[in-house]
Enzyme design. Structure first.
Site, PDB file in Angstrom:
ATOM      1  N   ARG A  44      10.309  -8.554  -8.545  1.00  0.00           N
ATOM      2  CA  ARG A  44       9.000  -9.201  -8.686  1.00  0.00           C
ATOM      3  C   ARG A  44       8.048  -8.021  -8.829  1.00  0.00           C
ATOM      4  NH1 ARG A  44       3.739  -8.689  -6.244  1.00  0.00           N
ATOM      5  NH2 ARG A  44       2.720 -10.709  -6.136  1.00  0.00           N
ATOM      6  N   GLU A  97      -7.129  -2.324 -16.670  1.00  0.00           N
ATOM      7  CA  GLU A  97      -5.932  -1.482 -16.652  1.00  0.00           C
ATOM      8  C   GLU A  97      -6.174  -0.089 -16.085  1.00  0.00           C
ATOM      9  OE1 GLU A  97      -4.646  -1.574 -20.753  1.00  0.00           O
ATOM     10  OE2 GLU A  97      -4.113  -3.714 -20.609  1.00  0.00           O
ATOM     11  N   ASP A 102       4.394  -6.440  -9.057  1.00  0.00           N
ATOM     12  CA  ASP A 102       3.002  -6.634  -8.668  1.00  0.00           C
ATOM     13  C   ASP A 102       2.064  -6.217  -9.810  1.00  0.00           C
ATOM     14  OD1 ASP A 102       1.460  -7.165  -6.137  1.00  0.00           O
ATOM     15  OD2 ASP A 102       0.629  -5.190  -6.561  1.00  0.00           O
ATOM     16  N   TRP A 149       0.833  -1.205   0.000  1.00  0.00           N
ATOM     17  CA  TRP A 149       0.000   0.000   0.000  1.00  0.00           C
ATOM     18  C   TRP A 149       0.868   1.254   0.000  1.00  0.00           C
ATOM     19  CZ3 TRP A 149      -3.474  -1.899   4.626  1.00  0.00           C
ATOM     20  CH2 TRP A 149      -4.361  -2.889   4.158  1.00  0.00           C
ATOM     21  N   GLU A 196       3.737 -10.629 -11.709  1.00  0.00           N
ATOM     22  CA  GLU A 196       2.544 -11.299 -11.168  1.00  0.00           C
ATOM     23  C   GLU A 196       1.361 -11.010 -12.083  1.00  0.00           C
ATOM     24  OE1 GLU A 196      -0.790 -11.052  -7.662  1.00  0.00           O
ATOM     25  OE2 GLU A 196       0.086  -9.321  -8.651  1.00  0.00           O
ATOM     26  N   ASP A 209      -5.256   4.387  -8.870  1.00  0.00           N
ATOM     27  CA  ASP A 209      -4.572   3.745  -9.995  1.00  0.00           C
ATOM     28  C   ASP A 209      -3.759   4.786 -10.760  1.00  0.00           C
ATOM     29  OD1 ASP A 209      -4.758   0.966 -11.271  1.00  0.00           O
ATOM     30  OD2 ASP A 209      -4.924   2.301 -13.006  1.00  0.00           O
ATOM     31  N   ASP A 268      -0.658 -14.392  -0.926  1.00  0.00           N
ATOM     32  CA  ASP A 268      -2.037 -14.063  -1.308  1.00  0.00           C
ATOM     33  C   ASP A 268      -2.994 -15.250  -1.232  1.00  0.00           C
ATOM     34  OD1 ASP A 268      -1.579 -11.389  -1.879  1.00  0.00           O
ATOM     35  OD2 ASP A 268      -1.044 -11.794  -3.971  1.00  0.00           O
ATOM     36  N   ARG A 321       0.111 -15.236   6.786  1.00  0.00           N
ATOM     37  CA  ARG A 321       1.303 -14.391   6.963  1.00  0.00           C
ATOM     38  C   ARG A 321       1.798 -14.479   8.405  1.00  0.00           C
ATOM     39  NH1 ARG A 321      -1.210  -9.349   3.349  1.00  0.00           N
ATOM     40  NH2 ARG A 321      -1.324 -10.553   1.424  1.00  0.00           N
ATOM     41  N   HIS A 364      -2.518  -5.185 -14.761  1.00  0.00           N
ATOM     42  CA  HIS A 364      -3.280  -3.954 -14.563  1.00  0.00           C
ATOM     43  C   HIS A 364      -2.637  -2.737 -15.222  1.00  0.00           C
ATOM     44  CE1 HIS A 364      -6.169  -5.938 -11.939  1.00  0.00           C
ATOM     45  NE2 HIS A 364      -5.132  -6.590 -11.425  1.00  0.00           N
ATOM     46  N   ASN A 408       1.470  -0.079 -10.006  1.00  0.00           N
ATOM     47  CA  ASN A 408       0.149   0.111 -10.612  1.00  0.00           C
ATOM     48  C   ASN A 408      -0.698   1.108  -9.819  1.00  0.00           C
ATOM     49  OD1 ASN A 408      -2.266  -0.661 -12.279  1.00  0.00           O
ATOM     50  ND2 ASN A 408      -2.967  -1.322 -10.243  1.00  0.00           N
TER      51      ASN A 408
HETATM   52  C1  ABC Z   1      -6.945  -6.692   1.734  1.00  0.00           C
HETATM   53  C2  ABC Z   1      -7.212  -7.572   2.953  1.00  0.00           C
HETATM   54  C3  ABC Z   1      -7.924  -8.841   2.541  1.00  0.00           C
HETATM   55  C4  ABC Z   1      -9.200  -8.477   1.856  1.00  0.00           C
HETATM   56  C5  ABC Z   1      -8.877  -7.577   0.657  1.00  0.00           C
HETATM   57  C6  ABC Z   1     -10.151  -7.118  -0.040  1.00  0.00           C
HETATM   58  O1  ABC Z   1      -8.140  -6.437   1.079  1.00  0.00           O
HETATM   59  O2  ABC Z   1      -5.964  -7.888   3.557  1.00  0.00           O
HETATM   60  O3  ABC Z   1      -8.185  -9.637   3.687  1.00  0.00           O
HETATM   61  O4  ABC Z   1      -9.830  -9.651   1.414  1.00  0.00           O
HETATM   62  C7  ABC Z   1      -2.452  -6.098  -0.953  1.00  0.00           C
HETATM   63  C8  ABC Z   1      -2.365  -6.801   0.384  1.00  0.00           C
HETATM   64  C9  ABC Z   1      -3.670  -7.510   0.718  1.00  0.00           C
HETATM   65  C10 ABC Z   1      -4.858  -6.578   0.577  1.00  0.00           C
HETATM   66  C11 ABC Z   1      -4.827  -5.993  -0.848  1.00  0.00           C
HETATM   67  C12 ABC Z   1      -5.987  -5.038  -1.113  1.00  0.00           C
HETATM   68  O5  ABC Z   1      -3.602  -5.274  -1.026  1.00  0.00           O
HETATM   69  O6  ABC Z   1      -1.298  -7.738   0.326  1.00  0.00           O
HETATM   70  O7  ABC Z   1      -3.600  -8.015   2.047  1.00  0.00           O
HETATM   71  O8  ABC Z   1      -6.041  -7.308   0.822  1.00  0.00           O
HETATM   72  O9  ABC Z   1      -5.915  -3.928  -0.290  1.00  0.00           O
HETATM   73  C13 ABC Z   1      -1.156  -8.316  -5.643  1.00  0.00           C
HETATM   74  C14 ABC Z   1      -0.306  -8.701  -4.427  1.00  0.00           C
HETATM   75  C15 ABC Z   1      -1.141  -8.569  -3.182  1.00  0.00           C
HETATM   76  C16 ABC Z   1      -1.476  -7.114  -2.967  1.00  0.00           C
HETATM   77  C17 ABC Z   1      -1.895  -6.436  -4.191  1.00  0.00           C
HETATM   78  C18 ABC Z   1      -2.307  -5.050  -4.099  1.00  0.00           C
HETATM   79  C19 ABC Z   1      -1.727  -6.989  -5.434  1.00  0.00           C
HETATM   80  O10 ABC Z   1       0.278  -9.950  -4.618  1.00  0.00           O
HETATM   81  O11 ABC Z   1      -0.502  -9.045  -2.012  1.00  0.00           O
HETATM   82  O12 ABC Z   1      -2.534  -7.080  -1.969  1.00  0.00           O
HETATM   83  O13 ABC Z   1      -1.074  -4.312  -4.141  1.00  0.00           O
HETATM   84  C20 ABC Z   1      -6.017  -9.002  -7.895  1.00  0.00           C
HETATM   85  C21 ABC Z   1      -4.791  -8.524  -8.659  1.00  0.00           C
HETATM   86  C22 ABC Z   1      -3.524  -9.128  -8.100  1.00  0.00           C
HETATM   87  C23 ABC Z   1      -3.439  -8.863  -6.593  1.00  0.00           C
HETATM   88  C24 ABC Z   1      -4.672  -9.497  -5.943  1.00  0.00           C
HETATM   89  C25 ABC Z   1      -4.688  -9.297  -4.446  1.00  0.00           C
HETATM   90  O14 ABC Z   1      -5.843  -8.863  -6.509  1.00  0.00           O
HETATM   91  O15 ABC Z   1      -4.914  -8.843 -10.037  1.00  0.00           O
HETATM   92  O16 ABC Z   1      -2.424  -8.514  -8.748  1.00  0.00           O
HETATM   93  N1  ABC Z   1      -2.182  -9.324  -5.977  1.00  0.00           N
HETATM   94  C26 ABC Z   1      -9.509 -12.517  -9.698  1.00  0.00           C
HETATM   95  C27 ABC Z   1      -8.900 -11.472 -10.604  1.00  0.00           C
HETATM   96  C28 ABC Z   1      -7.504 -11.138 -10.108  1.00  0.00           C
HETATM   97  C29 ABC Z   1      -7.586 -10.671  -8.665  1.00  0.00           C
HETATM   98  C30 ABC Z   1      -8.193 -11.798  -7.832  1.00  0.00           C
HETATM   99  C31 ABC Z   1      -8.285 -11.435  -6.362  1.00  0.00           C
HETATM  100  O17 ABC Z   1      -9.496 -12.083  -8.352  1.00  0.00           O
HETATM  101  O18 ABC Z   1      -8.831 -11.940 -11.928  1.00  0.00           O
HETATM  102  O19 ABC Z   1      -6.958 -10.101 -10.891  1.00  0.00           O
HETATM  103  O20 ABC Z   1      -6.257 -10.376  -8.212  1.00  0.00           O
HETATM  104  O21 ABC Z   1      -9.106 -10.348  -6.200  1.00  0.00           O
HETATM  105  C32 ABC Z   1      -9.395 -17.653 -10.887  1.00  0.00           C
HETATM  106  C33 ABC Z   1      -9.289 -16.678 -12.033  1.00  0.00           C
HETATM  107  C34 ABC Z   1      -8.609 -15.418 -11.524  1.00  0.00           C
HETATM  108  C35 ABC Z   1      -9.398 -14.864 -10.333  1.00  0.00           C
HETATM  109  C36 ABC Z   1      -9.435 -15.933  -9.253  1.00  0.00           C
HETATM  110  C37 ABC Z   1     -10.147 -15.432  -8.003  1.00  0.00           C
HETATM  111  O22 ABC Z   1     -10.056 -17.088  -9.756  1.00  0.00           O
HETATM  112  O23 ABC Z   1      -8.521 -17.245 -13.098  1.00  0.00           O
HETATM  113  O24 ABC Z   1      -8.537 -14.443 -12.548  1.00  0.00           O
HETATM  114  O25 ABC Z   1      -8.728 -13.711  -9.842  1.00  0.00           O
HETATM  115  O26 ABC Z   1     -10.131 -18.763 -11.304  1.00  0.00           O
HETATM  116 CA    CA Z   2      -3.740   0.362 -13.722  1.00  0.00          CA
END
Ligand code: ABC
Ligand code: CA
Length: 487
Positions: free
Chosen positions: A210, A168, A212, A81, A236, A181, A307, A354, A216, A119
């Site tokens: 790596r 995006e 993130d 964040w 990722e 964004d 994640d 974690r 997007h 992003n």
């Molecule tokens: C926080 C809370 C969580 C709460 C959430 C809503 O908010 O902690 O408990 O549930 C960071 C933090 C997280 C935090 C998030 C949001 O920010 O680490 O703790 O969660 O505030 C990266 C990182 C990740 C990071 C972020 C944000 C991005 O590795 O640690 O999170 O900087 C999307 C992104 C992906 C991202 C992920 C968290 O969200 O694309 O880059 N990870 C679908 C979408 C995906 C999406 C996913 C989850 O849902 O297509 O794009 O990821 O929302 C499959 C499909 C997939 C599908 C899945 C669910 O099913 O093929 O496409 O993914 O079948």
């Molecule tokens: Ca973007």
């Protein structure tokens, strides 16, 4: 370091806040609080032995920049964040500590991978309630070095993952915590990001990044960004779809092999899991611009990350866990292991995955620590024993028994099964004729038991014990210097 340099490496992934404290104390860490537990870069320095003893030669650490705290989802202990990307977070130590970590990693001949987020930022809205038109107000001046609303995309949450422009240019996050964004369509913004990555790589001696949320940002953003980084880039792309994820190979050097991850978990989380789905998993490779022979440079394979729920949260069967853990080390792509897997951690979805590692006492006499040691050791022997091991691709050898799979990536042949510890029958594999030279003695690098193939170089039937995996390698390749089994 380049993609080719990284292809021989094995990566240990660390969430800095949760890996090690600066002193050797052992304070509590309740993951459900979503706040800082005190892990630091100095802590990592003090536990590089622990990582290296398992055979890893690269360390990936969570993002380092100053984050937003006190949100509806807690604090930015994970680092994703960003509030100010030009300031290093004091939560994990000083800039000198970070440089000392880089130096300490390099002194051991290891590589340093940094996780970066470009992003989005994170912003706590200054209005409590969403306005009529669903917009938030932010103090954009807080989000540095940008600081103006114009440098971010117009507010909208991602609502349609099938619409790439929406993916995006709309925002991740939600009403609780929107993730503003960045306007990566703006040339000046892009120039700032390119200069930023160049500087951070140089400043902290980074060998690879790596990245993130790669999906997007538009594909054609990435070539200049990765050129500015000047080191290996691992993206990722969170998708189950190999065609979609693979489309980013070339935009970044390599992508995390999420398509295989879905199949891997589905194969081993239960003794009724679908093993054959894994067969198509190296599919990412075939999409590579240079064809499958460059696979080792193009993907990174993993069983756990920060994640997803930990594997042991799906099943408590240790044989299934050992089989699943084996996969990344014996197949194509760079293997990654997420900290804590070796201690049997079993936390569920974020934030429970974690856990603080210090609560384990960093014990090394644990079965999964030994398993990780054997896996890294045998992969190193395979790389040393066959110049084309890395270029692969791994070959699937069909088996009569649906509870087994055989993967050949010579000189290794891996026998996996999802029958489980309590399986009521002992599954068998049959090594096909010609796979090895006649009468070759093979050693299972996990149990150190030998098997000798017959005069046709195969046809040997191998049986599992207690549902355990086996990784076969010619005995002649075992090194007296240690590693896998004694020569
Ligand atoms: C926080 C809370 C969580 C709460 C959430 C809503 O908010 O902690 O408990 O549930 C960071 C933090 C997280 C935090 C998030 C949001 O920010 O680490 O703790 O969660 O505030 C990266 C990182 C990740 C990071 C972020 C944000 C991005 O590795 O640690 O999170 O900087 C999307 C992104 C992906 C991202 C992920 C968290 O969200 O694309 O880059 N990870 C679908 C979408 C995906 C999406 C996913 C989850 O849902 O297509 O794009 O990821 O929302 C499959 C499909 C997939 C599908 C899945 C669910 O099913 O093929 O496409 O993914 O079948
Ligand atoms: Ca973007």
């Amino acid at each position: 370091a380049t993609a080719a340099d990284w292809s021989t490496r094995m990566i240990y992934q660390v969430v800095t806040d949760r890996f090690a404290l600066s002193d050797n104390s052992s304070s509590a860490c309740d993951t459900s609080n979503r706040t800082y537990c005190g892990g630091s870069w100095v802590g990592i320095i003090n536990h590089l032995d622990y990582i290296q003893n398992m055979g890893f030669d690269a360390v990936w650490i969570s993002p380092i920049v100053e984050n937003v705290d006190g949100t509806g989802y807690g604090d930015g202990y994970h680092g994703y964040w960003s509030r100010d990307i030009d300031t290093v977070s004091t939560r994990f130590g000083s800039t000198d500590d970070l440089k000392a970590l880089s130096t300490a990693i390099h002194e051991r001949g290891m590589y340093f991978m940094l996780d970066i987020v470009i992003n989005h930022f994170a912003g706590v809205p200054t209005n409590d309630t969403v306005s009529q038109d669903n917009l938030f107000t932010f103090d954009y001046s807080e989000l540095l070095p940008f600081g103006t609303e114009a440098e971010f995309h117009t507010q909208c949450f991602i609502s349609d993952y099938t619409n790439q422009t929406n993916v995006e240019q709309c925002w991740l996050g939600d009403k609780v915590l929107p993730l503003p964004d960045i306007d990566t369509e703006d040339d000046a913004v892009v120039a700032t990001l390119n200069a930023w990555i160049k500087n951070i790589v140089a400043e902290y001696g980074i060998d690879g990044v790596r990245i993130d949320t790669v999906k997007h940002i538009r594909h054609d953003f990435w070539s200049n960004f990765t050129a500015s980084a000047g080191v290996f880039t691992l993206g990722e792309v969170l998708s189950e779809n190999a065609t979609y994820a693979g489309s980013y190979i070339g935009a970044v050097d390599a992508v995390l092999d999420y398509p295989s991850w879905y199949n891997l978990v589905g194969a081993f989380n239960d003794s009724l899991g679908n093993l054959s789905a894994l067969e198509n998993s190296p599919a990412l490779a075939s999409l590579a611009p240079d064809g499958p022979s460059s696979i080792a440079l193009l993907t990174a394979t993993f069983l756990e990350n920060h994640d997803q729920p930990r594997f042991a949260s799906y099943t408590s069967d240790s044989a299934l866990t050992k089989n699943a853990m084996t996969w990344p080390f014996v197949t194509d792509g760079i293997p990654i292991m997420y900290y804590g897997q070796e201690q049997g951690y079993a936390g569920g979805a974020d934030p429970y995955n974690r856990e603080a590692l210090w609560l384990s006492g960093y014990m090394t006499d644990k079965p999964l620590v030994a398993h990780a040691q054997s896996l890294t050791a045998v992969r190193k022997l395979a790389i040393a024993g066959n110049a084309s091991f890395l270029t692969g691709p791994a070959r699937w050898i069909s088996q009569a028994d649906p509870s087994t799979l055989m993967l050949s990536k010579l000189p290794l042949t891996t026998l996996l099964t999802n029958i489980g510890t309590m399986g009521t029958r002992a599954p068998t594999w049959s090594i096909p004729a010609g796979l090895y030279a006649p009468n070759t003695t093979l050693v299972d690098a996990l149990a150190c038991k030998t098997v000798t193939v017959d005069g046709q170089g195969g046809a040997t039937v191998v049986t599992a014990e207690a549902g355990l995996p086996q990784v076969l390698i010619p005995a002649s390749m075992l090194s007296k210097a240690g590693g896998a089994c004694p020569a």
